[in-house]
Write a protein that holds these residues in place. Structure first.
Motif, PDB file in Angstrom:
ATOM      1  N   GLU A 163      40.292  77.816  57.040  1.00  0.00           N
ATOM      2  CA  GLU A 163      40.034  78.788  55.978  1.00  0.00           C
ATOM      3  C   GLU A 163      39.050  79.842  56.453  1.00  0.00           C
ATOM      4  OE1 GLU A 163      40.500  76.569  51.778  1.00  0.00           O
ATOM      5  OE2 GLU A 163      38.632  76.121  52.825  1.00  0.00           O
ATOM      6  N   TYR A 164      39.199  81.042  55.954  1.00  0.00           N
ATOM      7  CA  TYR A 164      38.280  82.118  56.303  1.00  0.00           C
ATOM      8  C   TYR A 164      38.424  83.255  55.295  1.00  0.00           C
ATOM      9  CZ  TYR A 164      42.473  84.323  58.218  1.00  0.00           C
ATOM     10  OH  TYR A 164      43.738  84.859  58.373  1.00  0.00           O
ATOM     11  N   ILE A 165      37.452  84.140  55.308  1.00  0.00           N
ATOM     12  CA  ILE A 165      37.489  85.352  54.491  1.00  0.00           C
ATOM     13  C   ILE A 165      37.764  86.527  55.424  1.00  0.00           C
ATOM     14  CG2 ILE A 165      36.158  86.886  52.981  1.00  0.00           C
ATOM     15  CD1 ILE A 165      34.387  84.372  52.363  1.00  0.00           C
ATOM     16  N   ASN A 174      29.757  84.410  52.625  1.00  0.00           N
ATOM     17  CA  ASN A 174      30.595  83.542  51.796  1.00  0.00           C
ATOM     18  C   ASN A 174      29.871  83.182  50.498  1.00  0.00           C
ATOM     19  OD1 ASN A 174      28.754  81.499  52.505  1.00  0.00           O
ATOM     20  ND2 ASN A 174      30.051  80.715  54.139  1.00  0.00           N
ATOM     21  N   ASN A 175      30.455  82.279  49.714  1.00  0.00           N
ATOM     22  CA  ASN A 175      29.851  81.973  48.413  1.00  0.00           C
ATOM     23  C   ASN A 175      28.574  81.147  48.518  1.00  0.00           C
ATOM     24  OD1 ASN A 175      30.900  79.481  49.079  1.00  0.00           O
ATOM     25  ND2 ASN A 175      32.480  79.484  47.480  1.00  0.00           N
ATOM     26  N   ASP A 185      38.061  79.020  63.724  1.00  0.00           N
ATOM     27  CA  ASP A 185      38.567  79.737  62.550  1.00  0.00           C
ATOM     28  C   ASP A 185      38.752  81.222  62.855  1.00  0.00           C
ATOM     29  OD1 ASP A 185      38.860  77.555  60.892  1.00  0.00           O
ATOM     30  OD2 ASP A 185      36.851  77.730  60.024  1.00  0.00           O
ATOM     31  N   LYS A 209      34.686  80.315  55.170  1.00  0.00           N
ATOM     32  CA  LYS A 209      34.513  80.045  53.732  1.00  0.00           C
ATOM     33  C   LYS A 209      33.445  78.970  53.496  1.00  0.00           C
ATOM     34  CE  LYS A 209      38.717  81.504  51.433  1.00  0.00           C
ATOM     35  NZ  LYS A 209      39.848  81.095  50.572  1.00  0.00           N
TER      36      LYS A 209
END
Length: 209
Positions: A163-165, A174-175, A185, A209
């Motif tokens: 997963e990644y942004i 990230n959050n 990644d 993420k």
């Protein structure tokens, strides 16, 4: 797809090769020493000896070149311009493993990460070299380039989470408020960009993420 990975023996290069091979891509590695990657095809050659003919017919070329000593840092721009010349005026895309230092810290794009007080001084020379190469790459309207910056904390041994942004030119977290991504990644994002991306003549960035 048929892709070439230049500096395929490096840490990022090997992971990009592995990710591409996993998807069934036809991968050719280029490196000075014998093949240490999973590339099905290999050309043992210095980056500055790679010719237009060598790169003919590839859908994409990944530039994973890295330089780390003061005397070799200028080779970032020199080698990138050499590869740019080799794929100029063709349909072959050139994707560059870039740095995080050139990411913008504001919407006005007047401040870059490497010029902030918090940026580690030890990393400044390398960040400046990769910032300079992006400046030169932006001048190339004859190349279908994409410059892919990692997060600020680029972790060589980090896990592949899958997963990644995918972000743009601005520094992104990230959050959890972290600017971090593993090499694995990042390699995933790079191959995704090769496969389905359309960020031609753009710089993008990757955050875990």
């Amino acid at each position: 797809m048929k892709i070439a990975v230049v500096s395929s023996n490096g840490k990022v290069g090997r992971l990009v090769v592995a990710e591409a091979v996993r998807r069934g891509f036809d991968v050719t590695g280029f490196a000075r020493s014998e093949n240490k990657s999973e590339a099905q095809n290999f050309v043992q050659k210095d980056i500055f000896d790679i010719t237009k003919e060598d790169l003919k017919g590839f859908d994409a070329v990944v530039d994973a070149f890295g330089a780390f000593t003061p005397d070799t840092l200028p080779l970032h721009t020199k080698s990138l311009m050499h590869l740019s010349d080799a794929v100029a005026n063709t349909d072959t895309r050139l994707l560059v493993v870039g740095g995080a230092g050139s990411l913008f810290m504001n919407k006005e794009h007047s401040l870059q990460l490497l010029y902030t007080p918090e940026f580690p001084k030890d990393y400044y020379p390398s960040a400046k070299a990769q910032t300079d190469e992006l400046v030169e790459l932006r001048k190339r309207n004859d190349v279908k380039w994409t410059f892919v910056s990692p997060a600020a904390d680029f972790q060589a041994d980090g896990a592949r989470t899958g997963e990644y942004i995918l972000a743009g030119e601005e520094f992104t977290v990230n959050n959890r408020g972290e600017s971090v991504v593993s090499y694995a990644d990042y390699a995933l994002a790079m191959v995704d960009e090769i496969e389905k991306g359309n960020h031609i003549r753009q710089r993008i960035s990757v955050v875990g993420k």
